[in-house]
Design an enzyme around this catalytic site. Structure first.
Site, PDB file in Angstrom:
ATOM      1  N   GLU A  80     -25.639  15.524   3.560  1.00  0.00           N
ATOM      2  CA  GLU A  80     -25.734  16.946   3.253  1.00  0.00           C
ATOM      3  C   GLU A  80     -27.147  17.519   3.214  1.00  0.00           C
ATOM      4  O   GLU A  80     -27.366  18.657   3.597  1.00  0.00           O
ATOM      5  CB  GLU A  80     -25.049  17.217   1.904  1.00  0.00           C
ATOM      6  CG  GLU A  80     -23.554  16.954   1.886  1.00  0.00           C
ATOM      7  CD  GLU A  80     -22.780  17.898   2.783  1.00  0.00           C
ATOM      8  OE1 GLU A  80     -23.160  19.087   2.869  1.00  0.00           O
ATOM      9  OE2 GLU A  80     -21.814  17.452   3.423  1.00  0.00           O
ATOM     10  N   SER A 456      28.116  -6.772 -25.204  1.00  0.00           N
ATOM     11  CA  SER A 456      27.990  -7.785 -26.260  1.00  0.00           C
ATOM     12  C   SER A 456      26.674  -7.724 -27.009  1.00  0.00           C
ATOM     13  O   SER A 456      26.536  -8.340 -28.067  1.00  0.00           O
ATOM     14  CB  SER A 456      28.170  -9.182 -25.665  1.00  0.00           C
ATOM     15  OG  SER A 456      29.463  -9.325 -25.141  1.00  0.00           O
TER      16      SER A 456
END
Length: 797
Positions: A80, A456
């Protein structure tokens, strides 16, 4: 002429000076830069500080410049603004260079915006391309350079810039794209990230991998030219194959806890509204990072293993592949990201297929050959006469299960669902919560929102109630068929059965529970009455409406969910105290101040006691028998003497459960289909749910010491067994239930040995005639809506 030019120059300078004098004082105050407060997303963490999720339009992780590695700073400067530390906000050399480049190439392909100018634009200006906006941008750049240090300006840029995938700032982008901390990235990854600001959508490696690669190579070349990286680093970075977190995995975070994250998000939004998404709120949960990952992995492994035994449903989709092998690999690499991996369950594309061999690729240039038993699930779809939309052929998208040390197996994404949740049994803190196979595929949280029958695994609460009525571990109870005539005209008789249709005659109560004998449970419930058992169950947190007072309760024909079961079993684990599960330990605001703190009920506080300590002690011993020589014998693999639990399989094998614990930790595992259907005639809680529970507990209890039981007051030891002091044999305890008094039905040594033998072959004991209707899994339960009252539940108040 010269005088004219000089005059024009002076006039121009005067005009610019006048403009500066008028405009400069009116430029925006830089307080928003010096007191930078970006929109920080809602973050959810584990109790040990690992990130679970972020919520908000902008994903941010602001960092100090000192936390940004030099390789990242250098990549940004190379891409940049390589003269950033030399110019005063405007790079005049850069302007000239860009102008010449654009003049030569006949366009506006190269700009001259510095990092400072980009900060000015991102914070204060629009992106419209006008001379007025550019003029303000230049003036603001001078002002920023005058007021802030270079490092501060670069820090603002690093935290503010948009980089695609809703990521703002390089720290967030590093996590989103690579699943890494910014401090851990290498030059190749840094260059890829640094190439994004120019055009985040065009150079997004998830969407446009080819263009992103070209941009990365440009940045690497600039880094090399500027001597930021060595020759060797440059060559290595150019050839390095990057792995993107967003492309190859469904999860973006180090801890896989999407279901828990959603619960935390709902609680935060209830408290803060939409501000929760931008104000930097942090929710710290009770989850343990290693345990959470172990829970989700265990659940996925269990469901995937089950799926390998199921009917193959065909490919997930088809991709048109060119004949050229190299081009085909490129197409696969570009397309396979639409089918994300789920850990070891990976997507692949068929290159060729015969009944003997299937060759697949994952777009990396390697061919994976599948043969023999590893393609058996799909053998019917390898026939050339199979329907075209189902046949495995070139271009078909399939799943392979890839485990370390094993050949890949052709498989599919499971349709079956599951859940696993664990609690600290002393305060209710949720240590792990896996609400399903994969949140992105099914957002229904099966831990909190499902409404299922426990089978169960509910029996222990009936046995617990019976202890208060004089039934003892050595009470002899008849395990023989029993029939109940219809009590209404036109009704059907009820003829319950044991799971395996085997009956062992008179047996001890403790063996009836260990081997999950339905006839034993029913006779116990007959004796104590369903109404009493219903009232007793409410002590553990069950709603009376969910536990109808019928004999079918003995077989678990009630409705509940895994979180409620975990809470109920914690009463046995902690010695008789009821605690409330909670997920959120604390919430912090954007300044790090604690604004909410959990206040859980704890064991040891007698105000929270719901059953006597001796009842909990006796149930621990009975449930230890389930592990020692009953249906839960697989849990012995942990090699610990403090493990207890109970299996559960419902009517027609719609649900498989295992509820297990030690004195500190409770964990519940469940497996079933969203729309209840048979899991398979041989599928039980001990075979399906218990292995999932076991894989989690291996991690959760790895460093935890074994805790021996402590005998509480009011318990007497007689002939190698513990009893309530007032219910010892021949002194108040019930001797027999459902056994004739002629002495002919007293259990023989053969039956005792046979009962022990059932530890290996005995079933879950939950196959019954249809009792109460089975609830649809998608029916909202009382845990479904997480409004203000749910926050209270999450905090354990």
């Amino acid at each position: 002429m010269l005088m004219v030019l000089v005059g024009l120059g002076l006039a121009g300078a005067l005009l610019v000076g006048t403009a500066l004098a008028l405009v400069y004082p009116k430029l925006p105050d830089l307080a928003s830069l010096t007191d930078y407060r970006p929109k920080v997303p809602l973050r959810v963490l584990t109790s040990d500080g690992e990130l679970i999720a972020e919520f908000g339009e902008e994903r941010r992780r602001p960092v100090d410049i000192s936390q940004v590695p030099l390789v990242m700073q250098h990549a940004i400067l190379a891409a940049e603004d390589d003269r950033f530390y030399e110019h005063g906000g405007i790079d005049y050399l850069g302007v000239v260079r860009a102008a010449l480049s654009n003049l030569i190439h006949g366009g506006k392909g190269q700009g001259a915006s510095t990092i400072t100018m980009q900060v000015a634009r991102n914070f204060f200006l629009s992106r419209e391309k006008t001379w007025t906006r550019k003029f303000y941008e230049v003036l603001l750049s001078y002002k920023i350079e005058a007021d802030l240090s270079k490092d501060k300006i670069l820090e603002l840029y690093i935290n503010q810039i948009y980089l695609g995938q809703r990521a703002y700032g390089f720290s967030a982008a590093s996590q989103i794209y690579f699943g890494k901390r910014l401090q851990d990235i290498d030059p190749a990854e840094a260059a890829m990230l640094a190439g994004l600001p120019k055009a985040p959508s065009a150079y997004n490696p998830i969407v446009n991998p080819k263009r992103a690669k070209l941009r990365q190579e440009y940045v690497l070349n600039r880094m090399h030219e500027l001597k930021y990286i060595t020759d060797d680093q440059y060559k290595q970075a150019l050839t390095e194959k990057l792995v993107y977190r967003g492309k190859r995995s469904a999860s973006l975070y180090p801890v896989d806890a999407d279901y828990a994250a959603e619960m935390a998000r709902q609680a935060a939004v209830e408290m803060y509204g939409d501000e929760a998404y931008t104000a930097g709120i942090t929710v710290i949960t009770t989850l343990k990072a290693k345990e959470q990952n172990a829970a989700q992995t265990a659940l996925r492994d269990g469901l995937e293993e089950y799926e390998t035994r199921q009917y193959y449903r065909g490919p997930e989709g088809f991709i048109e592949l060119p004949d050229d092998a190299a081009k085909a690999e490129e197409v696969i690499a570009d397309s396979i990201g639409d089918y994300p991996d789920y850990d070891e369950l990976q997507s692949a594309v068929v290159l060729s297929a015969t009944p003997q061999e299937v060759d697949v690729s994952r777009g990396a240039g390697d061919v994976i050959k599948l043969t023999g038993k590893n393609i058996k699930p799909a053998e019917s779809w390898l026939n050339p006469r199979a329907p075209s939309n189902k046949r495995l052929k070139r271009g078909a998208v399939v799943r392979i299960l890839v485990k370390d040390g094993q050949d890949p197996i052709l498989t599919q994404i499971p349709e079956v669902q599951g859940a696993l949740v664990s609690l600290d049994s002393h305060n209710g803190a949720i240590r792990a919560l896996a609400g399903g196979f994969e949140y992105s595929l099914n957002k229904f949280n099966h831990v909190t929102q499902s409404t299922r029958q426990p089978g169960s695994s509910f029996k222990p609460f009936v046995y617990s109630a019976s202890l208060e009525k004089g039934v003892t571990p050595t009470t002899i109870i008849n395990d023989e068929p029993i029939s109940f005539p219809a009590n209404t005209p036109g009704g059907k008789d009820w003829n319950p059965k044991n799971y395996d249709n085997k009956y062992d005659g008179p047996m001890l109560m403790r063996d009836g529970l260990a081997h999950s004998k339905n006839m034993v449970s029913i006779r116990i419930l007959q004796y104590i009455t369903p109404a009493y058992a219903q009232q007793w169950a409410t002590r553990f947190g069950f709603d009376p409406a969910d536990v109808p007072p019928y004999l079918t309760m003995a077989l678990g024909a009630i409705t509940t969910n895994p979180l409620q079961m975990a809470s109920a079993y914690s009463v046995f684990s902690n010695g008789g105290y009821r605690i409330k599960p909670y997920l959120i330990e604390k919430i912090k605001d954007g300044q790090g101040r604690i604004v909410a703190q959990a206040r859980p009920a704890v064991s040891g506080d007698e105000a929270n006691r719901v059953i006597d300590a001796r009842n909990a002690f006796m149930m621990q011993r009975l449930l230890r028998g389930v592990v020692e020589h009953g249906t839960g014998v697989r849990a012995k693999a942990l090699g610990r003497d403090d493990i207890m639990g109970k299996t559960g399989t419902t009517n027609d094998s719609h649900d498989a459960w295992f509820a297990g614990f030690n004195p500190d930790l409770v964990a519940i595992a469940w497996v079933g289909y969203d729309q209840p259907k048979n899991l398979g005639n041989r599928e039980t809680g001990g075979g399906l749910a218990l292995p999932i529970w076991l894989d989690y507990m291996k991690v959760a209890l790895k460093d935890a010491p074994v805790k021996p039981q402590v005998v509480p007051p009011g318990v007497t030891f007689v002939n190698d067994e513990y009893y309530y002091s007032e219910f010892t044999p021949g002194n108040g305890g019930i001797e027999k239930l459902g056994v004739k008094n002629d002495g002919g039905d007293i259990p023989s040594l053969f039956n005792f040995l046979k009962g022990l033998g059932n530890a290996i072959t005995g079933g879950d004991g939950a196959k019954t005639s249809p009792p109460a209707p089975h609830s649809d899994n998608n029916t909202p339960s009382k845990f479904d809506k997480q409004g203000p009252d749910q926050i209270e539940k999450l905090f354990g108040r």
